[in-house]
Structures are given as C-alpha cells and as structure tokens.
Enzyme design. Sequence first.
Site, mmCIF file in Angstrom:
data_model
loop_
_atom_site.group_PDB
_atom_site.id
_atom_site.type_symbol
_atom_site.label_atom_id
_atom_site.label_comp_id
_atom_site.label_asym_id
_atom_site.label_seq_id
_atom_site.Cartn_x
_atom_site.Cartn_y
_atom_site.Cartn_z
ATOM 1 C CD GLU A 46 0.345 4.577 4.403
ATOM 2 O OE1 GLU A 46 -0.614 5.190 4.925
ATOM 3 O OE2 GLU A 46 1.522 4.959 4.529
ATOM 4 C CG HIS A 48 6.121 4.433 10.287
ATOM 5 N ND1 HIS A 48 5.492 4.681 9.094
ATOM 6 C CD2 HIS A 48 5.904 3.138 10.545
ATOM 7 C CE1 HIS A 48 4.932 3.571 8.656
ATOM 8 N NE2 HIS A 48 5.163 2.620 9.521
ATOM 9 C CG ASP A 70 -0.128 -0.022 2.540
ATOM 10 O OD1 ASP A 70 1.115 0.029 2.490
ATOM 11 O OD2 ASP A 70 -0.752 -0.075 3.619
ATOM 12 C CG HIS A 107 10.321 5.591 10.237
ATOM 13 N ND1 HIS A 107 10.621 6.606 9.369
ATOM 14 C CD2 HIS A 107 9.726 4.625 9.483
ATOM 15 C CE1 HIS A 107 10.233 6.269 8.147
ATOM 16 N NE2 HIS A 107 9.686 5.066 8.195
ATOM 17 C CD GLU A 119 0.488 -6.610 3.142
ATOM 18 O OE1 GLU A 119 0.496 -5.375 2.985
ATOM 19 O OE2 GLU A 119 1.165 -7.184 3.998
ATOM 20 N NE ARG A 138 3.415 11.218 4.032
ATOM 21 C CZ ARG A 138 4.525 10.576 3.653
ATOM 22 N NH1 ARG A 138 4.719 9.322 3.999
ATOM 23 N NH2 ARG A 138 5.447 11.194 2.930
HETATM 24 C C1 UD1 Z 1 6.471 4.867 3.911
HETATM 25 C C2 UD1 Z 1 5.110 4.412 3.365
HETATM 26 C C3 UD1 Z 1 4.322 3.711 4.457
HETATM 27 C C4 UD1 Z 1 5.120 2.604 5.111
HETATM 28 C C5 UD1 Z 1 6.449 3.154 5.573
HETATM 29 C C6 UD1 Z 1 7.301 2.045 6.123
HETATM 30 C C7 UD1 Z 1 4.018 5.854 1.699
HETATM 31 C C8 UD1 Z 1 3.198 7.042 1.449
HETATM 32 N N1 UD1 Z 1 4.334 5.596 2.970
HETATM 33 O O1 UD1 Z 1 6.217 5.844 4.910
HETATM 34 O O2 UD1 Z 1 3.159 3.146 3.877
HETATM 35 O O3 UD1 Z 1 4.406 2.128 6.224
HETATM 36 O O4 UD1 Z 1 7.136 3.750 4.466
HETATM 37 O O5 UD1 Z 1 8.325 2.510 6.927
HETATM 38 O O6 UD1 Z 1 4.389 5.176 0.769
HETATM 39 N N2 UD1 Z 1 13.960 8.282 5.519
HETATM 40 C C9 UD1 Z 1 15.335 8.233 5.502
HETATM 41 N N3 UD1 Z 1 15.929 7.034 5.182
HETATM 42 C C10 UD1 Z 1 15.219 5.913 4.925
HETATM 43 C C11 UD1 Z 1 13.811 5.980 4.967
HETATM 44 C C12 UD1 Z 1 13.203 7.169 5.252
HETATM 45 O O7 UD1 Z 1 16.018 9.206 5.744
HETATM 46 O O8 UD1 Z 1 15.820 4.863 4.654
HETATM 47 C C13 UD1 Z 1 13.293 9.580 5.841
HETATM 48 C C14 UD1 Z 1 13.401 10.584 4.675
HETATM 49 O O9 UD1 Z 1 13.546 11.879 5.193
HETATM 50 C C15 UD1 Z 1 12.034 10.432 3.993
HETATM 51 C C16 UD1 Z 1 11.148 10.216 5.205
HETATM 52 O O10 UD1 Z 1 11.903 9.376 6.071
HETATM 53 O O11 UD1 Z 1 11.673 11.549 3.237
HETATM 54 C C17 UD1 Z 1 9.784 9.629 4.951
HETATM 55 O O12 UD1 Z 1 9.830 8.532 4.056
HETATM 56 P P1 UD1 Z 1 8.495 8.160 3.211
HETATM 57 O O13 UD1 Z 1 8.749 6.927 2.426
HETATM 58 O O14 UD1 Z 1 7.998 9.341 2.487
HETATM 59 O O15 UD1 Z 1 7.413 7.906 4.353
HETATM 60 P P2 UD1 Z 1 7.327 6.806 5.482
HETATM 61 O O16 UD1 Z 1 6.702 7.426 6.673
HETATM 62 O O17 UD1 Z 1 8.629 6.136 5.623
HETATM 63 N N1 UDP Z 2 11.386 -3.432 11.194
HETATM 64 C C1 UDP Z 2 12.772 -3.574 11.099
HETATM 65 N N2 UDP Z 2 13.580 -2.751 11.833
HETATM 66 C C2 UDP Z 2 13.080 -1.788 12.652
HETATM 67 C C3 UDP Z 2 11.673 -1.631 12.726
HETATM 68 C C4 UDP Z 2 10.853 -2.467 11.973
HETATM 69 O O1 UDP Z 2 13.253 -4.451 10.373
HETATM 70 O O2 UDP Z 2 13.866 -1.087 13.293
HETATM 71 C C5 UDP Z 2 10.517 -4.305 10.378
HETATM 72 C C6 UDP Z 2 9.352 -4.967 11.078
HETATM 73 O O3 UDP Z 2 9.711 -6.224 11.614
HETATM 74 C C7 UDP Z 2 8.317 -5.111 9.968
HETATM 75 C C8 UDP Z 2 8.596 -3.925 9.085
HETATM 76 O O4 UDP Z 2 9.914 -3.478 9.413
HETATM 77 O O5 UDP Z 2 8.531 -6.281 9.186
HETATM 78 C C9 UDP Z 2 7.579 -2.866 9.373
HETATM 79 O O6 UDP Z 2 7.964 -1.692 8.798
HETATM 80 P P1 UDP Z 2 7.249 -0.315 9.116
HETATM 81 O O7 UDP Z 2 6.712 -0.322 10.500
HETATM 82 O O8 UDP Z 2 8.253 0.725 8.746
HETATM 83 O O9 UDP Z 2 6.096 -0.267 8.027
HETATM 84 P P2 UDP Z 2 4.605 -0.823 7.977
HETATM 85 O O10 UDP Z 2 4.623 -2.271 8.290
HETATM 86 O O11 UDP Z 2 3.809 -0.012 8.949
HETATM 87 O O12 UDP Z 2 4.188 -0.525 6.580
#
Ligand code: UD1
Ligand code: UDP
Length: 381
Positions: A136, A208, A100, A241, A122, A210
């Site tokens: 999502e 984490h 999603d 996160h 999924e 939004r």
């Molecule tokens: C995204 C997904 C969410 C998922 C989550 C898993 C969307 C809209 N959201 O949200 O569905 O649950 O990932 O974690 O697709 N960042 C880093 N390094 C990284 C990852 C993230 O610096 O490796 C920081 C960056 O500043 C980035 C911000 O996190 O801009 C947000 O990342 P983004 O993918 O936009 O949103 P998530 O909250 O991670």
């Molecule tokens: N996870 C990880 N390291 C962390 C936190 C989470 O590997 O420090 C794993 C967790 O076991 C799960 C996935 O990341 O499989 C969940 O990711 P997240 O919570 O970022 O996204 P969501 O599942 O809400 O989309």
Amino acid sequence: MKEKKKVLIVFGTRPEAIKMAPVVREFKKHSEEFITKVYVTAQHREMLDDVLEVFSIKPDHDINVMQKNQSLFYITSEVLKRSEGILDKEKPDMVLVHGDTTTTFTVALAAFYKKIPVGHVEAGLRSYDKYQPFPEEINRVLGDSLAALHFAPTGTCKKALLKENTDKSSIYITGNTVIDALHTVLKEIKSSSIYFVGSPKCILVTAHRRENFGKPFSNIFNAIKRVAERYPKVNIIYPVHMSPNVQEPANRILGNTRNVILFPPLNYSDFSKLIEASCFVVTDSGGLQEEAPSLGKPVLVLRNVTERPEAVSSGTVRIIGTDEERVFKEMCNLLDNKKHYDKMAKAVNPYGDGKAAYRTLQAVRHYFGFRKDRPKDFTPK
Ligand code: UD1
Ligand code: UDP
C-alpha cells in the site's frame, strides 16, 4: 451556463467503498454541474457488496475481478486491461480514486494512459517504509504521482506531498471522508443486529495486512487467546476478514475459545455500532485508526509503523507491533490500569469533521472553474 463535467468514481475494496460513498453522494447531489458514474473493480466481492447495500450505491460498471487468494500480479494486470474499455466508453473528464489499494494505483495508471486527470482522495499519507504497509505505501506514492488533484486529509499529508515537490496548487486539505461515512451510518442508519455486545466488557479485533501473514498472525492470535483465558468475563469480538490467509490461522488458534467470538465480516452499520460498544480496539487496519479515536476508543495497532501519525501524537493510538508478549501485555494493561485506559480514551478528531466529501466536491468545482475562489482547508478543532 458551463458545460457539465463527467466524473468517474472508482473503487474496489471495502474501505475504499466506505470512504468513497460520501463522495458519490455529494457529487450526485450536484447533477446540474456533474454527471457522476461509479465504476467498481470488485477487487473485493462480498465485502464490497455489503457497503454498496448500506449506502444504496448501484455501480454503472462492475468488472467483478475478485478471485480466491488472488495475487497482486493478477489484480494489477486484470484491472489495468479491463479499465481501458470502461474509460473508452465513458470518456470522463476526471477519474476519482481513493487511498492505497491495487485498484487505486492501477486505475490511476489507466486514466493516466488515457490522459484523463486523476483526483486522489486520501492523498499524502506516508509511513516512509516501502514494505510496511505492503504494497500500500507504494500504491499510494504512485497514485499521488499520477494524480492531478490531491485531496489530503490532514496538514501532515499536505506537508508530505510538498516534500515530494507536488504542485502546491493541486493540494486541498479536506479531512478524511471516513468520518463523513461514520457520522452517516451512526446518525441515519439505526437498525443493527448487534444487540448483545454492550453488557459485558468487549474488545474489538480486526486484522488482515499482507505483511502480517504467517508468524505475525500466529503471535497476535496466541496473545489474544491468552488474554481471553485470563479475563473470562471479557468478550473479544473479531469479525474475520475473508482472506484465506487470515481465516485459517484465526479459526485454528481462536476457534475454540469460549469468549472469543469470531464473526464473518460485518456490514458497516453493524460494525460502527460495535466500535461504539467496545472498550478498546486491537487492529492492523488503516480506517479503524481514524474511526475509533473519533469515538474516544483507545486503539492498539498491530503494525511496526503507521502512515497515520496524528492520533498517535494525541495519545489515543499506540503502535505495538506483532510480538506475542507485547500484544498480551498492552491488552492486559488497558484492562487492568484504569488511569492508563482513561488517558488513552479521549475523543480526538484530527482526521475530519464530517465535511470532507463536501470539500472534495468544492475542490473539483474549483478545478473545473465552477467556482473562482479556492475552498477553505480543513483544520482540526
Ligand atoms: C485489500 C487491499 C488492502 C486493504 C484491504 C481492505 C491491496 C493490495 N490490498 O487487501 O490495502 O487494506 O483490501 O480489506 O489492494 N476475499 C473474499 N471476499 C471479499 C474480499 C476478499 O473472499 O469480499 C478474499 C479472497 O480470497 C481474496 C482475498 O480475500 O483473494 C484477498 O483480497 P485482496 O483484495 O487481494 O487483499 P486484502 O488483504 O483484502
Ligand atoms: N469494517 C467493516 N466491517 C468489518 C470490519 C471492518 O465495515 O467487519 C470497516 C471499518 O469500520 C473500516 C473499514 O472497514 O471503515 C476498514 O477496512 P479494512 O480494515 O479491511 O481495511 P483498511 O482500512 O486497513 O484498508
């Protein structure tokens, strides 16, 4: 002998990578029928790379889109624009996307524009609330409507798809590949740098979403701080996160509390060990609502609704929202009330049996005529 089919497996964020890793592995095992290519958008960078390393995946394409504090508009437009060239170059027979995220929806849209069939891993999870989880819920609905094949983790997901008039023959119940991934790391990947958490009682926290930015995060972190102060012998472990919208309030509110241990994100291998070692989990994550119940860990969910009702029904997961007092009381109750804790701490596996990737492969084989009979659906024991 039938001609080989080319499958392009696509993901961008940490959870998609964890849940697609078993699918990549399964397709690569069947090189006599499939040419398997991996395309990552790198919507996440460091958190994606950790997963690629744990599962030894080397992407064929990496468009490296992540920017600090990126907007949904940026991710959507950049991924859409850059996917055109990749699809033109690879000309896959099928594109597989997961879940999603904005990567999921956008790449499914790109494949649709090229008239390439999309398989949605999924599929069919629904909260029925447009704004929770945001964006999502709608990413998943749109992904499902663009897909030719739907890999529904559970019977509930299949029912949701049928209610929306999805073609019945396109839906296969596979179980969730996260259980495959979890089994793999707990069995095959033994090394872990997390040694110290087992001894004192430890609670695992992640957050984490939004829709929790701002006030909800302040509420949650204030509640966690109060729990830490009330139970000095309990360790609260929180791998934060990398989103700046999470880092700032987490460090500001929890940074100086002795028994709250803030980590950077952990690799999946270490993190899985941490789930096993914890007494319960407090989270707004999707994946953790599936993993922790399978290890018998109670989960308090920091959301108002969930698209994963199965473990709520079996009693291992509770939806508690983000009100400070409620979060505080629910955490205290699990620490103080053994009967309540024991009732929640049951290992339940509504989400899978570790064979979801195999069933996904078999469904794709069926679609392309490599096997005649429909593969059997997953049913939880
Ligand atoms: C995204 C997904 C969410 C998922 C989550 C898993 C969307 C809209 N959201 O949200 O569905 O649950 O990932 O974690 O697709 N960042 C880093 N390094 C990284 C990852 C993230 O610096 O490796 C920081 C960056 O500043 C980035 C911000 O996190 O801009 C947000 O990342 P983004 O993918 O936009 O949103 P998530 O909250 O991670
Ligand atoms: N996870 C990880 N390291 C962390 C936190 C989470 O590997 O420090 C794993 C967790 O076991 C799960 C996935 O990341 O499989 C969940 O990711 P997240 O919570 O970022 O996204 P969501 O599942 O809400 O989309």
